[in-house]
Design a protein around this motif. Structure first.
Motif, mmCIF file in Angstrom:
data_model
loop_
_atom_site.group_PDB
_atom_site.id
_atom_site.type_symbol
_atom_site.label_atom_id
_atom_site.label_comp_id
_atom_site.label_asym_id
_atom_site.label_seq_id
_atom_site.Cartn_x
_atom_site.Cartn_y
_atom_site.Cartn_z
ATOM 1 N N ASP A 118 0.805 -1.221 0.000
ATOM 2 C CA ASP A 118 0.000 0.000 0.000
ATOM 3 C C ASP A 118 0.838 1.272 0.000
ATOM 4 O OD1 ASP A 118 -2.753 -1.235 0.356
ATOM 5 O OD2 ASP A 118 -1.701 -2.079 2.082
ATOM 6 N N TYR A 119 1.960 1.247 0.723
ATOM 7 C CA TYR A 119 2.815 2.424 0.810
ATOM 8 C C TYR A 119 4.283 2.006 0.716
ATOM 9 C CZ TYR A 119 -1.459 4.249 2.976
ATOM 10 O OH TYR A 119 -2.756 4.588 3.226
ATOM 11 N N THR A 139 -5.752 10.212 1.952
ATOM 12 C CA THR A 139 -5.107 10.553 0.696
ATOM 13 C C THR A 139 -4.815 12.039 0.594
ATOM 14 O OG1 THR A 139 -6.206 8.705 -0.422
ATOM 15 C CG2 THR A 139 -5.298 10.443 -1.813
ATOM 16 N N PHE A 150 2.161 6.019 -2.835
ATOM 17 C CA PHE A 150 0.868 5.480 -2.430
ATOM 18 C C PHE A 150 -0.046 5.386 -3.643
ATOM 19 C CE2 PHE A 150 0.762 10.034 -2.057
ATOM 20 C CZ PHE A 150 -0.472 10.415 -2.557
#
Length: 442
Positions: A118-119, A139, A150
């Motif tokens: 995810d990151y 976000t 991301f």
């Protein structure tokens, strides 16, 4: 995901290492940040556990702790493992969030921009992570940050790295170190806590990506802050893992004098360059008095030609004088050598002669490896072979030897260990491993 619901598990993947099992200092800084933000956090250090049932153990810990944010620390030799493990974890726990950080992520973050991650965290320092957690991973918050990758609307967003840092925003949580102390070791040297007093490296060796860290900018922590940390660590042996601790002479003198003034009785190990030690023998008695007993020097090679090829900016004579100066001061020189893929049989013989002639007991040998992100990789990327991440540990061939077969090259590489390491073990057994004037086996 709200911050009050965040429960963090930080994981250091295990890889093959026979010479050391060290404190997960990088993850301890993340854990310290989580502690200060009152976020539940635990470090799972795979080095504390057997090779078997690694995934099952990880899943058990996640389930038991209810962790929903997983942070994986990446080195060059764990890339494939992390990507595979992320996929397995997402399948088992679809709602967890997975972030990858660490040295390899900082240098080659695009490697981790894959579906099950995810990151990717590659910023300098932890201010971005703090803002991520404070902003509940929203976000709109991530859009304002630096050094983070991301997903947004199904596409990866890559944010530019932030400014270089010169310090930490929090203290490390050393719970993992104290808990794993029984298994902590450096080959024949004992157990060491770690400390970091600077960032990046002021030099530009072609095979090393340390100089690329911190946006390629060398900075130093406040030395008094470092001394305070040393004093607080509940352990008597400390290794400064800076790429070169002995760089500014006045700073080293200030450190040593303050350690002596406060009566701090600890043993220190640190990195230095051969040219600094060769040019500054007068500082070594003070360093000894302060507690320095090991200085690790990247001697790298024994010929000026190879040193120039590595862009080392030192000479064979610097190496010889550095060893002599350290030995005269009673400080062990831990010589680090890089075995080039162009090595000949004669090169191996000359290396062993150099070690013997200079009474160099403590040695470490690594195979020249063009790591991604280094100048060497740009030069040799079209020649690399078997470039699998698990092989990127300095003990495997990634460039075909030019002067012998790969089998003979590895045989000779192992043989130099046979010729040197038994003596280290015997001298340690007889408690003469730190007698820098002694030449024999006992």
């Amino acid at each position: 995901m709200r911050k009050k619901e965040l429960k963090v598990l930080l994981i250091r993947p295990k890889y093959s290492s026979l010479v050391a099992h060290l404190e997960p200092l990088g993850l301890e800084y993340l854990a310290g940040l989580a502690r200060d933000m009152e976020i539940p956090c635990e470090i799972h250090d795979e080095f504390d556990h057997p090779w078997t049932f690694r995934f099952e153990r990880m899943c058990r810990i996640i389930k038991k702790g209810g962790y929903n944010f997983i942070g994986l620390n990446a080195n060059a030799n764990t890339v494939d493992y992390i990507i595979k493990r992320a996929g397995q974890l997402k399948k088992k726990f679809p709602d967890i969030t997975i972030m990858v950080g660490g040295p390899e992520a900082e240098m080659n973050y695009k490697e981790f921009c894959v579906d099950n991650i995810d990151y990717v965290y590659y910023d300098n320092g932890l201010s971005t992570l703090k803002a991520m957690w404070e902003g509940d991973l929203k976000t709109e918050v991530l859009d304002t940050l630096t050094g983070i990758a991301f997903k947004k609307d199904g596409e990866w967003v890559l944010k530019e790295k932030g400014r270089p840092v010169c310090g930490f925003i929090n203290k490390p949580d050393r719970t993992a170190f104290y808990r794993g102390l029984k298994k902590n070791y450096i080959f024949m040297k004992g157990k060491y806590a770690l400390s970091k007093a600077s960032f990046s490296c002021p030099f530009a060796c072609s095979f090393c990506y340390c100089t690329k860290m911190n946006s390629g900018t060398y900075t130093e922590r406040d030395i008094m802050e470092v001394i305070d940390e040393v004093e607080e660590i509940k352990h008597d042996k400390i290794w400064f893992v800076d790429d070169t601790f002995f760089f500014h002479k006045e700073r080293v003198e200030l450190f040593c004098n303050e350690i002596i003034k406060r009566g701090i009785k600890k043993t220190f190990m640190a990195y230095a360059r051969a040219d600094f030690i060769a040019a500054n023998p007068d500082i070594l008695p003070l360093a000894y008095q302060a507690g320095f007993r090991d200085i690790l020097i990247g001697l790298e090679a024994i010929s000026d030609e190879t040193l120039d090829e590595y862009n080392k900016q030192t000479s064979k004579n610097d190496n010889i004088m550095a060893i002599k100066n350290l030995h005269d001061a009673g400080i062990v020189c831990d010589g680090l050598f890089v075995i080039n893929y162009t090595a000949t049989r004669e090169d191996y013989r000359k290396l062993m002669k150099f070690i013997k002639d200079n009474n160099l007991l403590w040695v470490v040998f690594g195979i020249f490896t063009p790591y991604k992100g280094t100048d060497a990789y740009d030069e040799y990327k079209d020649k690399v072979i078997n470039f699998k991440s698990w092989r990127l540990d300095g003990t495997h061939i990634t460039l075909k030897p030019t002067n012998m077969s790969s089998f003979e090259y590895m045989l000779r590489y192992y043989w130099i260990h046979v010729l040197t390491y038994p003596k280290i073990m015997v001298r340690t057994l007889f408690k003469t491993g730190y007698d820098t004037k002694r030449k024999g086996w006992f």
